[in-house]
Design a protein around this motif. Structure first.
Motif, PDB file in Angstrom:
ATOM      1  N   ARG A 120      27.871  49.334  34.296  1.00  0.00           N
ATOM      2  CA  ARG A 120      27.999  48.347  35.376  1.00  0.00           C
ATOM      3  C   ARG A 120      29.289  47.550  35.279  1.00  0.00           C
ATOM      4  N   ILE A 121      30.288  48.083  34.568  1.00  0.00           N
ATOM      5  CA  ILE A 121      31.543  47.365  34.375  1.00  0.00           C
ATOM      6  C   ILE A 121      32.419  47.399  35.622  1.00  0.00           C
ATOM      7  N   GLU A 122      32.397  48.489  36.348  1.00  0.00           N
ATOM      8  CA  GLU A 122      33.319  48.642  37.469  1.00  0.00           C
ATOM      9  C   GLU A 122      33.019  47.651  38.604  1.00  0.00           C
ATOM     10  N   THR A 123      34.066  47.196  39.275  1.00  0.00           N
ATOM     11  CA  THR A 123      33.932  46.339  40.447  1.00  0.00           C
ATOM     12  C   THR A 123      33.009  47.011  41.465  1.00  0.00           C
ATOM     13  N   ARG A 124      32.188  46.249  42.097  1.00  0.00           N
ATOM     14  CA  ARG A 124      31.196  46.690  43.087  1.00  0.00           C
ATOM     15  C   ARG A 124      29.951  47.311  42.421  1.00  0.00           C
ATOM     16  N   TYR A 125      29.937  47.430  41.093  1.00  0.00           N
ATOM     17  CA  TYR A 125      28.758  47.989  40.425  1.00  0.00           C
ATOM     18  C   TYR A 125      28.099  46.991  39.484  1.00  0.00           C
ATOM     19  N   GLU A 126      28.667  45.787  39.350  1.00  0.00           N
ATOM     20  CA  GLU A 126      28.143  44.799  38.385  1.00  0.00           C
ATOM     21  C   GLU A 126      26.695  44.401  38.697  1.00  0.00           C
ATOM     22  N   ASP A 127      26.341  44.378  39.982  1.00  0.00           N
ATOM     23  CA  ASP A 127      25.032  43.840  40.353  1.00  0.00           C
ATOM     24  C   ASP A 127      24.041  44.915  40.776  1.00  0.00           C
ATOM     25  N   ARG A 128      24.282  46.130  40.329  1.00  0.00           N
ATOM     26  CA  ARG A 128      23.353  47.218  40.626  1.00  0.00           C
ATOM     27  C   ARG A 128      22.640  47.576  39.315  1.00  0.00           C
TER      28      ARG A 128
END
Lengths: 102, 102, 102, 102, 102
Positions: E64-72
């Motif tokens: 979940r490090i990548e931008t746009r994936y932190e909150d998934r």
């Protein structure tokens, strides 16, 4: 979470100060047929579990979510005492039935 | 946490600077009957453990909870020296008894 | 941390931008008797390891503790090159001895 | 994430307050050929799964990403009900086909 | 990170809203000799992988490090398509060679 049976206790007097006041129980994991597995954890008990009870164990960073436990080096915590487990609409475990016969 | 026995030491001089000053011990896991398992960890020792002692090992992000260890790339830390382990109200391990006979 | 031996390299040109500039090595885990295990990791190398060396591998969030690595999707990093491993006061591994005879 | 089949339910009334209102399902993992594995998890259900359905299970800190779940000690959550799984362009599982014949 | 081969796709329409727009691939892990292992993951694909390709999979919070994936609620993500893997200076895998003969 994993289902585990409380088997015993672990005592450590020489420890890092942040572990002070943490009750440590030895819990042994249970498979999907209700049998004891060889795997165990030493888990912090925050719900007042007793030897022989089936409990829910959270591992990893989940073990430090509760207030007053965030800054302790815990990786396993007992978060609930199990009343019943049912699989395919059959009862695998019932705390009430277990206690009646033991 | 897991129960492990301190077996030895690991020395690394060429390492990332944040690992400087961390004492690294080789600890081998112990099963629920007190036998050595093939699994081990190299764990940071923050409680002054010695070879032969049984210790509590925290893994994952729990290994970096202690002050002065938050910014070190640790995934396993010894957080306590074990005095006693009891299973089903029988003694599985007693540090005092072990030391008396060795 | 785990003890592993550097076995080779992994190259990926089509990757997420945050992985740019990360040197990826294939490391194979070593058991407590010094034998290669079937398990491996592809780990980021931040200490300049070479094929054949024994290294310390940190896994999980520990792999992203170092400055400049916090925002890369790493779950395994080589954090030190091992000089010696001793078990029960016997030498299991010595980098110096290994290099002399190979 | 892992693919799992919902097998049953777990009830715990004596638990840490932050677990209140969490629906706990026993899910058993499925291998790459569609067979049940011995491994299971007790997972929080946030999508309304039913016994017999195949679901996606996220473990670790991923289990606490959703709003209203950040402060609960969860390490496994069901994040989706699976419609289809295809391997090598063949269908391994289809919820619609499964329901038609059962 | 682990080396895995993309085997297929997983579709879930009834899921937690934060999983919307995430492409889910079934990836099967590969051992250090290039053989398929029984273990697999359902991983988010952020690099445009195709069935048959070898990829790098990051697990845990790294997913979940990548931008746009932190909150998934992701615990496994494909972070790169592998070009080559070499072990002991021999080629274990080459994407170019594999594609030429298939």
């Amino acid at each position: 979470m994993q289902i585990a049976k409380v088997r015993g206790t672990v005592v450590s007097t020489h420890k890092t100060p942040s572990m002070t006041g943490v009750k440590l129980l030895l819990v042994q994991f249970i498979d999907e047929e209700g049998q004891l597995l060889p795997n165990y954890e030493v888990a912090a008990d925050i719900v007042g579990s007793g030897v022989g009870e089936w409990v829910l164990v959270s591992r990893g960073s989940a073990a430090r979510i509760e207030t007053r436990y965030e800054d302790r080096p815990l990786d396993a915590t007992i978060v609930g005492i199990i009343d019943t487990v049912s699989v395919d609409n059959r009862s695998l475990y019932s705390k009430r039935e277990t206690e009646r016969f033991t």
